[in-house]
Enzyme design. Structure first.
Site, PDB file in Angstrom:
ATOM      1  CD  GLU A  88      -3.010  -1.218   2.378  1.00  0.00           C
ATOM      2  OE1 GLU A  88      -4.069  -1.386   2.280  1.00  0.00           O
ATOM      3  OE2 GLU A  88      -2.204  -1.307   3.489  1.00  0.00           O
ATOM      4  CD  GLU A 132      -3.207  -7.234   3.638  1.00  0.00           C
ATOM      5  OE1 GLU A 132      -2.463  -6.228   3.810  1.00  0.00           O
ATOM      6  OE2 GLU A 132      -3.012  -8.217   2.779  1.00  0.00           O
TER       7      GLU A 132
END
Length: 266
Positions: free
Chosen positions: A121, A141
Site C-alpha cells: 500500500e 491479509e
C-alpha cells in the site's frame, strides 16, 4: 508552516541533496520496516512538509534487506484496539498515503525484499516503483485474518485489477520478477534499483515544478472524476501549466532548434 529542520523523526531518515532531491528512508530494519503508528505519523509530517520546502523529487527507500513488511502486527496485537480505534489508525494511513500521491512532488520508490501488505500500500502511493531482482509483492491479509486498511482496494486494485488483487488476498499469491512488472506492480526491474531511482529523480527534478505538481496530483484527481468532469479539469490545468513562464522558455528553445529532440538513445 514547518521546515524540514523542524521535523523530529525517529523511525525515518530524511536528507535533501543539493539538487533538491529528498531521500526518505524507512529505518526499522529489525522489524523489516513494518509500519507502526509512529512511523505513519512521521510519513504524514514528511510529506506535508516536502512540497512546501522546495523539494523537486523524493526517493523512498528502506534500510536493511526489506522495503516494508506492512502493518506492525506486534503493535496491533499489543494494543488490542477496538474497531473504532483501528478505523482511526486506518484513516491516518490514508492521510499519509494521500499526501504522497496528491502532494505534487514526484516520489520514486526503491523496492527490495518484502513489499507486502501495508508495504505494498505504501509503495503504491509512490508515483514510480523501481524493484530489485529479489523483490516480491504480496497481500497476505487473508492468511492473517485481516483486511487491507491503507488504500490497497484503491491503489493496488487500480494498478493490477480487482481480480488479481482478490487472488493475492485469498490465496497468498506472490508476484516477483518480470511478472511483477507485467501486471503493473512496478515499472522497472533492475539490478541496482537505488541507482536507477536516483537517475529518474534527477530527470524529474529538471522539469518545471508546476509541471511536476500537475503530473503528480492532477492525474490522480482526474481518475476520481467522471470523464466529462475530468476533461474539464484537464483543460483548466493545461491552461495554467502550458502558459507558465518555464513552458514559454522551453517552447522558445524548441522553436529556435536549441532544444534537444525526443528520440531513442539506444
Amino acid at each position: 508552516m514547518r521546515d524540514i529542520a523542524d521535523l523530529r523523526l525517529t523511525n525515518i531518515l530524511l536528507a535533501v541533496d543539493d539538487e533538491g532531491i529528498a531521500r526518505v528512508t524507512l529505518n526499522r530494519p529489525s522489524k523489516r520496516n513494518a509500519l507502526d503508528l509512529a512511523t505513519i505519523e512521521e510519513l504524514i509530517d514528511i510529506f506535508t512538509t516536502l512540497p512546501r520546502a522546495g523539494v523537486r523529487a523524493a526517493i523512498l527507500d528502506a534500510a536493511g534487506d526489506h522495503f516494508c513488511a506492512g502493518l506492525d502486527l506486534v503493535e496491533h496485537h499489543r494494543e488490542d484496539r477496538s474497531a473504532a480505534d483501528f478505523m482511526q489508525v486506518c484513516l491516518r494511513w490514508h492521510d499519509a498515503f494521500n499526501r504522497m500521491e496528491y502532494g505534487g512532488v514526484p516520489i520514486i520508490a526503491v523496492l527490495q525484499g518484502a513489499v507486502v501488505g501495508g508495504g505494498l500500500e505504501l509503495a503504491s502511493a509512490a508515483h514510480i516503483r523501481v524493484a530489485g531482482p529479489g523483490t516480491y509483492f504480496g497481500l497476505p491479509e487473508g492468511q492473517r485474518g485481516l483486511f487491507t486498511g491503507g488504500g490497497a482496494t484503491i491503489r493496488v486494485a487500480d494498478l493490477i485489477g480487482k481480480a488479481r488483487m482478490i487472488d493475492m488476498m485469498l490465496s497468498g499469491r506472490l508476484y516477483r520478477g518480470d511478472e511483477a512488472v507485467s501486471v503493473g506492480l512496478c515499472q522497472y526491474l533492475v539490478d541496482d534499483p537505488a541507482a536507477h531511482a536516483l537517475q529518474i529523480a534527477r530527470q524529474a527534478a529538471q522539469n518545471p515544478p508546476l509541471s511536476n505538481f500537475a503530473i503528480c496530483s492532477a492525474i490522480s484527481h482526474m481518475q476520481n472524476m467522471s470523464a466529462l468532469d475530468a476533461a474539464y479539469a484537464e483543460s483548466a490545468v493545461a491552461g495554467v501549466v502550458n502558459t507558465q513562464a518555464a513552458a514559454r522558455d522551453r517552447l522558445a528553445a524548441f522553436a529556435s532548434g536549441a532544444a534537444a529532440r525526443i528520440r531513442p538513445t539506444d
